[in-house]
Design an enzyme around this catalytic site. Sequence first.
Site, PDB file in Angstrom:
ATOM      1  N   GLY A   1      32.298  35.333  56.595  1.00  0.00           N
ATOM      2  CA  GLY A   1      32.157  36.545  57.382  1.00  0.00           C
ATOM      3  C   GLY A   1      32.129  37.792  56.510  1.00  0.00           C
ATOM      4  CB  THR A   2      34.174  38.816  53.593  1.00  0.00           C
ATOM      5  OG1 THR A   2      35.400  38.555  54.297  1.00  0.00           O
ATOM      6  CG2 THR A   2      34.337  40.033  52.713  1.00  0.00           C
TER       7      THR A   2
ATOM      8  CG  ASN B   1      40.749  40.690  63.198  1.00  0.00           C
ATOM      9  OD1 ASN B   1      40.066  41.683  63.460  1.00  0.00           O
ATOM     10  ND2 ASN B   1      41.581  40.661  62.174  1.00  0.00           N
TER      11      ASN B   1
ATOM     12  CB  SER C   1      33.551  32.997  59.420  1.00  0.00           C
ATOM     13  OG  SER C   1      34.359  32.439  58.416  1.00  0.00           O
TER      14      SER C   1
ATOM     15  CB  THR D   1      23.570  26.117  43.799  1.00  0.00           C
ATOM     16  OG1 THR D   1      22.802  26.295  42.616  1.00  0.00           O
ATOM     17  CG2 THR D   1      23.397  24.706  44.327  1.00  0.00           C
TER      18      THR D   1
ATOM     19  CB  CYS E   1      50.988  52.724  60.010  1.00  0.00           C
ATOM     20  SG  CYS E   1      49.637  51.680  59.538  1.00  0.00           S
TER      21      CYS E   1
HETATM   22  N1  PLP Z   1      35.711  39.577  60.466  1.00  0.00           N
HETATM   23  C1  PLP Z   1      36.716  39.218  61.281  1.00  0.00           C
HETATM   24  C2  PLP Z   1      36.818  39.836  62.630  1.00  0.00           C
HETATM   25  C3  PLP Z   1      37.655  38.276  60.874  1.00  0.00           C
HETATM   26  O1  PLP Z   1      38.654  37.939  61.682  1.00  0.00           O
HETATM   27  C4  PLP Z   1      37.515  37.705  59.583  1.00  0.00           C
HETATM   28  C5  PLP Z   1      38.500  36.719  59.082  1.00  0.00           C
HETATM   29  O2  PLP Z   1      39.688  36.930  59.118  1.00  0.00           O
HETATM   30  C6  PLP Z   1      36.435  38.100  58.782  1.00  0.00           C
HETATM   31  C7  PLP Z   1      35.548  39.038  59.255  1.00  0.00           C
HETATM   32  C8  PLP Z   1      36.227  37.540  57.412  1.00  0.00           C
HETATM   33  O3  PLP Z   1      35.669  36.256  57.482  1.00  0.00           O
HETATM   34  P1  PLP Z   1      35.741  35.274  56.217  1.00  0.00           P
HETATM   35  O4  PLP Z   1      37.156  34.777  56.153  1.00  0.00           O
HETATM   36  O5  PLP Z   1      34.787  34.167  56.554  1.00  0.00           O
HETATM   37  O6  PLP Z   1      35.317  36.042  55.029  1.00  0.00           O
END
Ligand code: PLP
Length: 378
Positions: free
Chosen positions: A70-71, A149, A197, A235, A327
């Site tokens: 995802g990142t 999340n 992801s 790859t 926070c």
């Molecule tokens: N975006 C959201 C909303 C997530 O919850 C996460 C993972 O915690 C990510 C992106 C990042 O995904 P990845 O762990 O596959 O890099």
Amino acid sequence: MKVYLDNAATTPLDPEVFEAMRPLMTEKFGNPSSIHSHGREVRSLIEVSRKTVSELLNTSPSEIFFMSGGTEADNTALLCSVESLGIDHIITSKLEHPAVLRTAESMEKKGVELDYVQTDGSGNILLDHLESLLKKGKNSLVSLMHANNEIGNLVDLTEIGGLCREYGAKFHSDTVQTIGHLPHDLQSLPIDFIVGSAHKFNGPKGIGFLYIHHETKIHQFVQGGSQERNMRGGTENVYGIVGLAKALEISYSGMADHRKHMEGLKKRMITKLQREIPDVWFNGESADFDKSLYKVLSVSLPETAGNEMLLFNLDINGISASGGSACASGSNIGSHVLTELDTDPNRPVIRFSFGKDNTEEEVDYVVDKLSEIISVGV
Ligand code: PLP
């Protein structure tokens, strides 16, 4: 008893997925870019996987690009839109994942205008404000996550995508938490980029994908070879790709049942918590079944419950969940999401997130232990 209620962080690998991946870790070892039979055999498995993913999401295989997760997919969508499409304005929210927030901030340093759309006290996006930002008339990219999340809040992708189309803006949504858990029909969604992801839907870690609408042309982020039709050098993670496709297939085939099961667990937990812990709250929209993702429940506990010690005490009772709080002033370690909500920063927060294999007995055990820990005082 050991209970895992942190499925928004990651999920266990489905044994069937592991079996699908196994041959690629043993006998099918060819490099998919090689033109000999060892390579071709693996190449064809990648393409079958791409077809599986695209059919489940109702789109074309040419719009699915595998990457490390995802990142990377979020980074690619934002960074490469700026560079390839001349985006000079990013509109996002303060509730996004760091994969989007940090990338948007780095684009701002390079001269892109960055605006945050306002949210209400429960973390809902204020669409009127989004529209007023779109009216600036710049070459905008909107990035708003499908489900948050930490608190599970959902946005309406069709509504936001429609607004973006109306103003000629590109639309990216971090759909990491909803892929494999809610259906996505990409033929009908007005959207340019979504992200998946595998480890969030019982697949392997380190593999994900970026969907790019065929009319939206961006260049690659990870520079290198011509893999993924020039969209991602390196790859391919072949066992990851095969595992991702298998995991998505299993998720889709059981989606309605899993949803019903997890909604039942969430309802049970809400009711039991309200009965056993006076002054319990639920953050954002997480207790509203229409407005939040069914697998996430963000619980706000009385201040007396302590904070770090609470998670520690759950942990020694075999319970894995995520912690957090807003926070508090002077502290920089709280949750950036909870800070945006109307919530008391001193109250401890636990995010429970359910998976298809959790049981009612586990939910009962967790609530009993939690109320015991709180009543003893920590
Ligand atoms: N975006 C959201 C909303 C997530 O919850 C996460 C993972 O915690 C990510 C992106 C990042 O995904 P990845 O762990 O596959 O890099």
